[in-house]
Design an enzyme around this catalytic site. Structure first.
Site, short mmCIF file in Angstrom:
data_model
loop_
_atom_site.label_atom_id
_atom_site.label_comp_id
_atom_site.label_asym_id
_atom_site.label_seq_id
_atom_site.Cartn_x
_atom_site.Cartn_y
_atom_site.Cartn_z
N SER A 23 3.06 -5.65 7.68
CA SER A 23 1.67 -5.18 7.58
C SER A 23 1.07 -5.69 6.28
CB SER A 23 1.62 -3.65 7.59
OG SER A 23 2.00 -3.12 6.33
N ASP A 24 -0.25 -5.74 6.22
CA ASP A 24 -0.88 -5.96 4.91
C ASP A 24 -0.81 -4.65 4.15
OD1 ASP A 24 -2.17 -7.20 2.81
OD2 ASP A 24 -3.66 -8.16 4.07
N TRP A 25 -1.12 -4.71 2.87
CA TRP A 25 -0.94 -3.58 1.96
C TRP A 25 -1.62 -2.31 2.51
CZ3 TRP A 25 1.08 -3.85 -3.31
CH2 TRP A 25 0.97 -2.64 -4.01
N GLY A 26 -0.81 -1.34 2.91
CA GLY A 26 -1.33 -0.05 3.35
C GLY A 26 -2.09 -0.07 4.66
#
Length: 740
Positions: free
Chosen positions: A283-286
């Site tokens: 995933s991308d950050w968060g």
């Protein structure tokens, strides 16, 4: 002779040792064996990734529990931990876990590690795949020597909106060029095979269509048709997958209402299904927990459930999998097969890198010191920077400047810029390694007197330096102005509603131009900017982007003529924000503008020309190139046949130079409206004065396909226009063929 002896003899005969044979055949078996030993909690642990800034930095509340999680096998990867000392220290903690599964260390190595190369958009202007692959390799070599296993690059998003700050990370607006660059960067980062200590895992991001975010705003929604998604935005990702990219990263945006992180159509159906992709998705950050404010998940548990089922394998910094996934499996809400699939993909890469055989193989102090101080890296950085520069204007051959010139005035807020030349996304912002334009020019023009005036700041309304700048210009034989953006005005979360040259820089130019002196403008930026007064009035315009460590030397080499510029624009430059999005491969419409003076009831603006200020593929040289003798080897090919397009390219000028020859086609009549032109091949060719070469491009059946919903990729019989030239608006030769 027993069976084992016969196998040993066979291996010796074919030149392999039993150990090598086992390594080649046993990664899947080793993964399966390890997974049989793992508890559900330990499996979930492999799916968690956290930032290590708190772990390697001062003591914090988070540091304690992160170290405990690592020790208990609840972390699969760390980002933002770099250097042999720190990676060794944290890896040692992971090896205290029950199964001693090593960590993956990852970092945003976007355009260099210690050595800073031009930003990716600038490198894309080189149209030089070998050079792009080489800089990615050096970045990987430096990162790998520092204990890094994995970079979050390349960004392969197609971007048609220069307001989006992240255009600086990508390859521009064109799918064909973007796909070629995606492949080059993947091969550069990863080398011929994962596991070498001079290579790291690459990551194709952001999957998918992040470059089409509405209004050019980061984290915004995307709405588009299946046709547009498949024809424009997915091919660079497919090229990266075909090149063997180890990982994918999903994107922050939604596509037609579904967040990419929870989008099973993208991740399960296309990537892991249709493309048969074997790597893993992070995933991308968060972005998993961000599905809650999107309104796609009502809480963290539902976000984790939707993400893992959709095919998002590793959770970066949401802690959704850590907190919820085990409960979701034991309660029956998530089938354990989704967890097992994700874990298997991640473990496979750890085995492939050789981390189970030697968890510290990438953390070698002697190799780190040697690689970080390799003098060849500076030479490669200079070559890449020179190739990235685009000459936009050169009236009356004001460039190159003669080295005998007596007085040069250097004016503008970026003359002495160092940190700005590095651009966004740098690992070490060490300005000691960066050469400013001032330094580069003084080193190049050793017999020239230089005077300097800042004139104004990049941003703000101050004009009190104008008078001194004007006086400085009056006493010079030529003026070089260095204008543009600061490094932190482009990149992630740096969208701009107004992409004109900021502050009072254009007004400063007008004041300097009024002196009557020859004015050369060098523009540093991370995106296409609007600078109409300069474009119209300057004697020469050099687009320098952010060129990295050797920027000042590269610019000086171009201005002096020691390097003949060869860059071509990877994005269209608008005349105003009102034209955005603007791109060369648009549709014609039923009422096209065929003459600029005839816009009544046509698809046109009434207050601006439709065409860009500078077109995709455009760039000048200090020499001239002539195109002639266009030939097609088939006038009436069948749908499964290749058409070879050949022509003669001649350097008709007085100095050696490189030209990027470009092949475009138009499918003139089809069951779906097709673009006015589409790039289908290119070649960068170096020629001496008077030299000619025959260039041949191939139009394979795949290059003539287009996407139709419900049918997929199709090739249709029909009339095709063939165009060859030095830019999308500089077509020199045309022909056609009819496909049966």
């Amino acid at each position: 002779m027993n069976k084992i002896s016969r196998l040993t003899l066979l291996l010796l005969i074919i030149g392999l040792t039993p150990k090598i044979y086992a390594q080649k055949k046993s990664i899947d078996q080793r993964v399966d064996s390890l997974m049989k030993l793992m508890t559900l909690k330990e499996k979930v642990g492999q799916l968690n990734q956290y930032s290590g800034k708190e772990v390697t930095g001062p003591t914090s509340d988070r540091k304690s529990y992160l170290l405990n999680d690592i020790k208990s096998g609840m972390v699969g990867s760390m980002l933002n931990v770099k250097g042999v000392k720190d990676t060794k220290e944290i890896q040692a903690v992971a090896l205290q876990s029950r199964l001693k599964i090593p960590l993956l260390f990852s970092l945003d190595v976007i355009h260099g590690y210690k050595t800073v190369f031009p930003i990716p958009l600038a490198e894309s202007a080189s149209w030089d795949m070998a050079a792009i692959r080489e800089t990615a390799h050096v970045a990987a070599e430096e990162a790998a020597s520092s204990g890094i296993h994995w970079t979050f690059a390349p960004m392969v998003d197609i971007a048609r909106d220069p307001r989006w700050g992240r255009v600086m990370e990508g390859a521009g607006e064109d799918t064909y060029l973007g796909s070629a660059i995606a492949r080059a960067r993947v091969l550069g980062f990863q080398g011929s095979k994962l596991g070498g200590v001079d290579a790291i895992m690459a990551c194709a991001k952001h999957f998918a269509a992040y470059g089409a975010a509405i209004a050019g705003r980061d984290y915004n929604p995307v709405d588009m048709s299946e046709q547009l998604l498949n024809e424009i935005y997915l091919p660079p990702f497919k090229a990266a997958a075909d090149a063997g990219v180890a990982t994918f990263m999903n994107s922050f945006n939604t596509i037609n209402g579904v967040p990419a992180t929870g989008n099973s159509y993208l991740q399960r159906d296309i990537l892991k299904g249709e493309w048969k992709y074997k790597g893993f998705v992070v995933s991308d950050w968060g972005s998993i927990k961000e599905m809650i404010p999107w309104g796609f998940a009502k809480n963290m548990s539902e976000a984790a459930q939707k993400a893992i089922v959709a095919g998002s394998d590793m959770d970066m910094e949401s802690e959704a999998y850590k907190k919820e996934l085990e409960k979701l499996v034991t309660s029956g809400k998530v089938d354990v097969k989704f967890v097992d699939d994700a874990v298997r993909r991640i473990l496979y890469k750890k085995f492939e890198l050789g981390l189970f055989d030697n968890p510290y193989k990438f953390s070698d102090e002697k190799r780190e010191a040697k690689v970080m101080n390799d003098p060849k890296h500076k030479e490669i950085a200079l070559a890449a920077a020179q190739k990235s520069i685009v000459l936009l204007k050169n009236n009356n051959a004001v460039l190159p400047l003669q080295k005998s010139i007596k007085n040069i005035a250097l004016i503008g807020p970026l003359v002495n810029a160092k940190r700005d030349q590095a651009g966004s996304w740098v690992v070490y912002a060490d300005t000691a390694n960066i050469v400013s334009v001032h330094e580069g020019m003084k080193a190049k023009f050793t017999n020239t007197k230089f005077t300097y005036a800042e004139g104004t700041a990049v941003q703000g309304a101050k004009m009190d330096g104008f008078a001194a700048a004007v006086e400085t210009a009056k006493n010079a034989d030529a003026v070089v102005m260095v204008l543009g953006e600061t490094w932190d005005m482009s990149g992630e979360a740096k969208s701009r509603a107004d992409i004109s040259l900021p502050g009072k820089q254009e007004e400063l130019f007008n004041a300097i131009k009024a002196t009557g002196k020859p004015v050369i403008v060098v523009i540093m930026a991370g995106r296409p900017l609007v600078f109409n007064s300069i474009a119209d009035k300057a004697d020469a315009v050099v687009y320098a982007w952010f060129l990295g460590d050797q920027g000042g030397n590269a610019i000086a080499n171009v201005l002096s003529g020691d390097y003949n510029p060869s860059g071509k624009l990877p994005m269209s430059f608008p005349r105003s924000v009102g034209q955005i999005p603007i791109f060369y491969n648009h549709y014609n419409t039923g009422r096209p503008v065929t003459k600029p003076t005839d816009i009544v009831y046509k698809s046109a603006y009434i207050d601006s020309p439709n065409d860009p200020k500078f077109a995709f593929g455009y760039g000048l040289s200090y020499t001239n190139f002539t195109y002639s003798n266009l030939k097609l080897d088939k006038a009436v090919p069948l749908k499964n046949e290749t058409v070879n397009v050949s022509f003669t390219l001649t350097n008709s000028g007085k100095v050696a130079g490189e030209e990027v020859a470009q092949l475009y086609i138009q499918d003139r009549f089809a069951s779906l409206v097709r673009p006015v032109k589409e790039l289908k091949d290119f070649a960068k060719v170096k020629l001496n004065p008077g030299e000619s070469k025959t260039i041949t491009f191939t139009l394979t059946p795949d290059k003539l396909k287009f996407f139709k919903e419900k049918l997929g990729w199709v090739t249709e019989a029909g009339d095709f226009k063939v165009m060859v030239g030095g830019s999308s608006d500089g077509i020199k030769l045309e022909s056609s063929f009819e496909m049966k």
